[in-house]
Design a protein around this motif. Structure first.
Motif, PDB file in Angstrom:
ATOM      1  N   VAL A  33      30.803  76.488  41.866  1.00 33.35           N
ATOM      2  CA  VAL A  33      30.144  75.192  42.021  1.00 33.35           C
ATOM      3  C   VAL A  33      29.824  74.712  40.597  1.00 33.35           C
ATOM      4  CG1 VAL A  33      28.146  73.980  42.955  1.00 33.35           C
ATOM      5  CG2 VAL A  33      29.221  75.844  44.270  1.00 33.35           C
ATOM      6  N   VAL A  34      30.460  73.601  40.213  1.00 29.49           N
ATOM      7  CA  VAL A  34      30.497  73.214  38.795  1.00 29.49           C
ATOM      8  C   VAL A  34      29.609  71.993  38.533  1.00 29.49           C
ATOM      9  CG1 VAL A  34      32.026  72.611  36.872  1.00 29.49           C
ATOM     10  CG2 VAL A  34      32.880  74.072  38.726  1.00 29.49           C
ATOM     11  N   ASN A  35      28.890  72.046  37.414  1.00 31.29           N
ATOM     12  CA  ASN A  35      28.049  70.933  36.976  1.00 31.29           C
ATOM     13  C   ASN A  35      28.863  69.654  36.751  1.00 31.29           C
ATOM     14  OD1 ASN A  35      25.910  69.437  35.684  1.00 31.29           O
ATOM     15  ND2 ASN A  35      26.797  70.009  33.707  1.00 31.29           N
ATOM     16  N   VAL A  36      28.298  68.522  37.172  1.00 35.32           N
ATOM     17  CA  VAL A  36      28.932  67.226  36.878  1.00 35.32           C
ATOM     18  C   VAL A  36      28.037  66.343  36.001  1.00 35.32           C
ATOM     19  CG1 VAL A  36      30.332  67.231  38.989  1.00 35.32           C
ATOM     20  CG2 VAL A  36      28.065  66.151  39.014  1.00 35.32           C
ATOM     21  N   GLY A  37      26.879  66.878  35.571  1.00 36.28           N
ATOM     22  CA  GLY A  37      25.949  66.050  34.793  1.00 36.28           C
ATOM     23  C   GLY A  37      26.523  65.578  33.466  1.00 36.28           C
ATOM     24  N   LEU A 132      34.552  73.553  43.035  1.00 44.94           N
ATOM     25  CA  LEU A 132      33.880  72.460  43.726  1.00 44.94           C
ATOM     26  C   LEU A 132      32.915  71.784  42.762  1.00 44.94           C
ATOM     27  CD1 LEU A 132      32.821  74.186  47.075  1.00 44.94           C
ATOM     28  CD2 LEU A 132      34.785  72.666  46.694  1.00 44.94           C
ATOM     29  N   PRO A 133      32.982  70.447  42.637  1.00 45.91           N
ATOM     30  CA  PRO A 133      31.905  69.780  41.893  1.00 45.91           C
ATOM     31  C   PRO A 133      30.614  69.955  42.682  1.00 45.91           C
ATOM     32  CG  PRO A 133      33.281  68.147  43.040  1.00 45.91           C
ATOM     33  CD  PRO A 133      33.907  69.505  43.290  1.00 45.91           C
ATOM     34  N   ALA A 134      29.479  70.016  41.988  1.00 40.91           N
ATOM     35  CA  ALA A 134      28.198  70.170  42.693  1.00 40.91           C
ATOM     36  C   ALA A 134      28.000  69.030  43.688  1.00 40.91           C
ATOM     37  CB  ALA A 134      27.050  70.213  41.685  1.00 40.91           C
ATOM     38  N   THR A 135      28.424  67.831  43.276  1.00 37.18           N
ATOM     39  CA  THR A 135      28.299  66.670  44.168  1.00 37.18           C
ATOM     40  C   THR A 135      29.503  65.755  43.967  1.00 37.18           C
ATOM     41  OG1 THR A 135      26.919  64.764  44.776  1.00 37.18           O
ATOM     42  CG2 THR A 135      26.891  65.398  42.454  1.00 37.18           C
ATOM     43  N   GLY A 184      20.608  59.798  39.265  1.00 40.97           N
ATOM     44  CA  GLY A 184      21.364  59.803  40.522  1.00 40.97           C
ATOM     45  C   GLY A 184      21.141  61.046  41.362  1.00 40.97           C
ATOM     46  N   ALA A 185      20.442  62.042  40.783  1.00 46.60           N
ATOM     47  CA  ALA A 185      20.320  63.323  41.497  1.00 46.60           C
ATOM     48  C   ALA A 185      19.617  63.178  42.846  1.00 46.60           C
ATOM     49  CB  ALA A 185      19.587  64.344  40.629  1.00 46.60           C
ATOM     50  N   GLU A 186      18.541  62.378  42.872  1.00 48.97           N
ATOM     51  CA  GLU A 186      17.740  62.299  44.115  1.00 48.97           C
ATOM     52  C   GLU A 186      18.588  61.860  45.304  1.00 48.97           C
ATOM     53  OE1 GLU A 186      17.067  60.800  41.331  1.00 48.97           O
ATOM     54  OE2 GLU A 186      15.017  61.264  40.666  1.00 48.97           O
ATOM     55  N   ALA A 187      19.518  60.941  45.035  1.00 44.32           N
ATOM     56  CA  ALA A 187      20.309  60.382  46.140  1.00 44.32           C
ATOM     57  C   ALA A 187      21.623  61.143  46.346  1.00 44.32           C
ATOM     58  CB  ALA A 187      20.604  58.907  45.857  1.00 44.32           C
ATOM     59  N   ALA A 188      21.891  62.131  45.486  1.00 39.19           N
ATOM     60  CA  ALA A 188      23.185  62.837  45.584  1.00 39.19           C
ATOM     61  C   ALA A 188      23.179  63.836  46.739  1.00 39.19           C
ATOM     62  CB  ALA A 188      23.462  63.554  44.262  1.00 39.19           C
TER      63      ALA A 188
END
Ligand code: GDP
Ligand code: FO1
Ligand code: CA
Length: 323
Positions: A33-37, A132-135, A184-188
């Motif tokens: 599970v990979v970071n997309v930030g 997999l992207p985290a989101t 964007g994290a809250e809505a991801a």
């Protein structure tokens, strides 16, 4: 056996070569599970540095020396963009790398989610682990800084938020830095497959990635941290800090912003024990940090230098023994 790894880019990619080798020895399946930030939209292209570092490294196409981007890279596109004065000129897009961003951007434009695009790109690179992207949603790390921008500002001490890439690549993290924000994290939502992978995992490994700007943005996606904490799989972390310093990269600067000591114990304490509101069951530190203590955690010391695949696979085996 199913292993899930939460990971950033360069450190995580190295680690995953060892996880893949270990998995081959014991017949395990690996999901990363990979970071997309770190992702950024530039020149109309969607660039995903951590996904690409992992994909290129596991696929044998990475520039090992530089750590990011493609081996055998050329820079004609970068020079041509500079000739147009197209900003930003401080971010280097290599010619080979650009092809990845073109394919990704056109698939995203056609409506495919990032997870499906990543799977399509991996059909070429055959990384041997599921990426997999985290989101699939837009989540970007921004950095609240102060200090001179272009020298013309009337209020040089005013705080402003800049993209993580501008903070790191343009300013080398050297501006007065106040905090990191995962826009964007809250809505991801977790990307397709992420929660299932965590629910079905036998073990979850936190790669020795940057805790502040690689692992934290993954955990900031609502549902991921909760799935880790509630899951039955043991969660084992591997320290990115050896002897009080990051092996490479900006983790020392990032930890300083949070007021966390740049030590193996400091990062272990930042993640915290699952028994006390944190996420970890065990914490693996380097032999240089033997004796480090994190209240509530089983801490073990082993060599953590990822010098080659065999050494990294041995390190993974030790981490798996903690499970
Ligand atoms: P990035 O996204 O490209 O910055 O890469 P990651 O976040 O995945 O990994 C960066 C971290 O990897 C840094 O904080 C380094 O300290 C760590 N790292 C790099 N090489 C090694 C190594 O050989 N051993 C350990 N334990 N950590 C390493
Ligand atoms: N890092 C740099 O220091 N300079 C660059 O020009 C640069 C370009 C670049 C392009 C694509 C890519 O996937 C990564 C790139 N990186 C560059 C690395 C990146 O800035 C960071 O190291 C990561 O985001 C940290 O994980
Ligand atoms: Ca990263």
């Amino acid at each position: 056996m199913r292993i899930v790894v939460l990971t950033g880019g360069i450190g995580g990619a190295r680690f995953l070569t060892g996880v893949r080798a270990y998995a081959g020895q014991v017949g395990a399946e690996v999901t990363a599970v990979v970071n997309v930030g770190d992702d950024v939209l530039l020149h109309g292209l969607k660039i995903c540095p951590d996904l690409d570092s992992v994909m290129y490294t596991l696929g044998g196409g990475a520039d090992r020396e530089r750590g990011w981007g493609r081996a055998g890279e050329t820079w004609t596109v970068k020079e041509e963009l500079a000739a147009y004065g197209a900003e930003p000129t401080w971010f280097g897009l290599g010619d080979r790398d650009v092809a990845t961003h073109l394919v990704r951007s056109s698939m995203l434009g056609a409506g495919y989610p990032l997870s499906a695009v990543t799977e399509a790109l991996c059909a070429r690179w055959q990384p041997g682990v599921r990426l997999l992207p985290a989101t699939d949603d837009r989540l970007e790390t921004h950095v609240v800084v102060s200090g001179p921008d272009d020298g013309t500002t009337d209020a040089p001490d005013a705080q402003r938020a800049i993209h993580f890439q501008e903070w790191w690549v343009r300013h080398r993290g050297a501006l007065p830095t106040h905090r990191f924000v995962f826009v964007g994290a809250e809505a991801a939502k977790p990307a397709a497959g992420v929660l299932d992978a965590l629910a079905e995992a036998d073990v979850v490994l936190l790669a020795p990635s940057n805790p502040v700007v690689s692992v934290a943005p993954i955990l900031a996606v609502p549902g991921i941290r909760e799935a880790l904490v509630a899951g039955t799989a043991p969660v084992i972390g591997i320290s990115p800090i050896i002897g009080g310093a990051p092996v490479r990269g900006m983790a020392d600067r990032c930890l300083a912003v949070l007021g966390v000591p740049c030590t193996a114990a400091g990062v272990g304490g930042l993640y915290g024990p699952r028994s006390a509101g944190g996420i970890l069951d065990s914490w693996l530190v380097d032999t240089a940090d033997a004796g480090a203590e994190v209240p509530g955690l089983t801490v073990r010391a082993a060599p953590l230098w990822m010098t080659d695949e065999a050494a990294t696979a041995t390190m993974v085996r030790t981490a798996m023994e903690l499970a």
